[in-house]
Write a protein that holds these residues in place. Structure first.
Motif, PDB file in Angstrom:
ATOM      1  N   PHE A  66       0.810  -1.222   0.000  1.00 14.38           N
ATOM      2  CA  PHE A  66       0.000   0.000   0.000  1.00 14.38           C
ATOM      3  C   PHE A  66       0.842   1.271   0.000  1.00 14.38           C
ATOM      4  CE2 PHE A  66      -3.594  -2.773   0.926  1.00 14.38           C
ATOM      5  CZ  PHE A  66      -4.576  -2.168   0.139  1.00 14.38           C
ATOM      6  N   LYS A  67       2.072   1.160   0.435  1.00 14.93           N
ATOM      7  CA  LYS A  67       2.950   2.328   0.392  1.00 14.93           C
ATOM      8  C   LYS A  67       3.228   2.681  -1.081  1.00 14.93           C
ATOM      9  CE  LYS A  67       7.131   3.779   2.734  1.00 14.93           C
ATOM     10  NZ  LYS A  67       8.025   3.685   1.609  1.00 14.93           N
TER      11      LYS A  67
ATOM     12  N   ASP B 202      -0.161   3.890  -2.692  1.00 12.35           N
ATOM     13  CA  ASP B 202      -0.471   5.267  -2.255  1.00 12.35           C
ATOM     14  C   ASP B 202       0.370   6.260  -3.056  1.00 12.35           C
ATOM     15  OD1 ASP B 202      -2.226   4.413  -0.314  1.00 12.35           O
ATOM     16  OD2 ASP B 202      -0.900   4.804   1.386  1.00 12.35           O
ATOM     17  N   ASP B 203       1.648   5.931  -3.179  1.00 10.24           N
ATOM     18  CA  ASP B 203       2.574   6.828  -3.855  1.00 10.24           C
ATOM     19  C   ASP B 203       2.182   7.006  -5.326  1.00 10.24           C
ATOM     20  OD1 ASP B 203       5.084   8.315  -4.020  1.00 10.24           O
ATOM     21  OD2 ASP B 203       5.753   6.640  -5.268  1.00 10.24           O
TER      22      ASP B 203
ATOM     23  N   ILE C 156      -0.837   6.501  -6.775  1.00  8.70           N
ATOM     24  CA  ILE C 156      -2.122   7.207  -6.900  1.00  8.70           C
ATOM     25  C   ILE C 156      -1.913   8.705  -6.605  1.00  8.70           C
ATOM     26  CG2 ILE C 156      -4.504   7.399  -6.020  1.00  8.70           C
ATOM     27  CD1 ILE C 156      -4.170   4.735  -7.414  1.00  8.70           C
ATOM     28  N   HIS C 157      -1.099   8.990  -5.609  1.00 11.99           N
ATOM     29  CA  HIS C 157      -0.831  10.372  -5.230  1.00 11.99           C
ATOM     30  C   HIS C 157      -0.125  11.121  -6.371  1.00 11.99           C
ATOM     31  CE1 HIS C 157       0.061  13.773  -2.661  1.00 11.99           C
ATOM     32  NE2 HIS C 157       1.325  13.708  -3.054  1.00 11.99           N
TER      33      HIS C 157
ATOM     34  N   ARG D  26     -10.342   3.909   0.093  1.00 12.65           N
ATOM     35  CA  ARG D  26      -9.025   4.543   0.301  1.00 12.65           C
ATOM     36  C   ARG D  26      -8.745   5.611  -0.769  1.00 12.65           C
ATOM     37  NH1 ARG D  26      -4.566   1.929   3.196  1.00 12.65           N
ATOM     38  NH2 ARG D  26      -2.578   2.912   2.692  1.00 12.65           N
ATOM     39  N   TYR D  27      -9.198   5.337  -2.000  1.00 14.89           N
ATOM     40  CA  TYR D  27      -8.952   6.269  -3.118  1.00 14.89           C
ATOM     41  C   TYR D  27     -10.309   6.681  -3.698  1.00 14.89           C
ATOM     42  CZ  TYR D  27      -4.588   3.609  -2.580  1.00 14.89           C
ATOM     43  OH  TYR D  27      -3.483   2.973  -2.068  1.00 14.89           O
TER      44      TYR D  27
END
Ligand code: SAM
Ligand code: 2KA
Ligand code: SF4
Ligand code: MG
Length: 238
Positions: free
Chosen positions: A138-139, A142-143, A145-146, A174-175
């Protein structure tokens, strides 16, 4: 010389999945994956069974082969794999396609970032649920998607069972601003009995639709089959 390991080039066909389902497109499938999903329908790209099919190609040669196959009859190319995000040189293929006015779609699972993601017109990120036996980082996700921020992209989760659905929902929550797709899982991606395959896939699609429709917590979602399997079953290169 910047080579790309190519597994197959095919089309024109329709995009059978996700955010641009139905779109006329050519496909370039790269070799190699950092995952090994239990139900991967393209496992020949990474399990050694397709080793003899891998060709190291220059981006310009890929373009020539696309033209040879598709003539003047296409304006879209979809890059899939394997995981094309493992290959830095795909960036040069993207440049060649852009130069020729082609719209580019790409399929990846969201485990690895490439700067050339920013050049993709329709980027599909498909994180993997429990049934795949893969663990989401997920790290990394997350990165990715961000970094993509407002770019045209979507999340597409393949669902085989209730546990997968819970995972898919977690991804959506989450997104929550990213367009979200649920896709029916094909648990028999080697059978040649199309009638039986399609019958099974339709009943799984119906299960997934009913589950989603009954869920008040999931609203902004599109529930889709793999449309190409309805036409060609498990055939490769379509
Ligand atoms: C073969 S993968 C290649 C791209 C990338 N590795 C990925 O998984 O997103 C292309 C798409 O097919 C989906 N897929 C693979 N096997 C499947 C199956 N048995 N049933 C439904 N979808 C499947 C993946 O989830 C992904 O969205
Ligand atoms: N028609 C068609 N649509 C597809 N959408 C995603 C595919 C893939 O294997 O990545 C695929 C594919 O292999 N064929
Ligand atoms: S990530 Fe994609 S290509 Fe890789 S094993 Fe999973 S479904 Fe197959
Ligand atoms: Mg496929």
């Amino acid at each position: 010389m910047s080579k790309i390991p190519v597994m197959e080039i095919f089309g024109p066909t329709i995009q059978g999945e996700g955010m641009v389902i139905g779109q006329k497109t050519m496909f370039v499938r790269t070799a190699g994956c950092d995952y090994s999903c239990s139900w991967c329908d393209s496992s020949f790209t990474w399990d050694g069974t397709g080793k003899h099919l891998i060709t190291q190609m220059e981006p310009e040669d890929i373009w020539q082969q696309l033209k040879q196959l598709g003539g003047n009859g296409f304006s879209s190319v979809t890059i899939s794999g394997g995981n094309p995000a493992l290959i830095k040189n795909v960036g040069e293929l993207i440049e060649v396609l852009k130069k020729n006015g082609i719209k580019i779609a790409l399929e990846t699972q969201g485990s690895k970032w490439q700067d050339w993601f920013h050049e993709i017109d329709e980027l599909t990120i498909s994180p993997k649920p429990h049934s795949s036996q893969m663990i989401t980082d997920f790290k990394a996700l997350d990165d990715i998607i961000h970094r993509l921020n407002k770019q045209n992209m979507s999340l597409k989760v393949v669902v085989f069972n209730d546990e997968d659905y819970v995972y898919a929902k977690k991804i959506h929550q989450r997104y929550s601003t990213v367009p979200f797709f649920l896709q029916v899982g094909n648990d028999d991606s080697s059978t040649t009995d199309d009638t039986q395959l399609i019958q099974g896939l339709i009943s799984k699609y119906s299960w997934l639709i009913e589950k989603t429709m009954a869920d008040d917590e999931v609203k902004n979602v599109k529930v889709l089959p793999q449309l190409h399997t309805y036409i060609w079953g498990n055939k490769r290169g379509v």
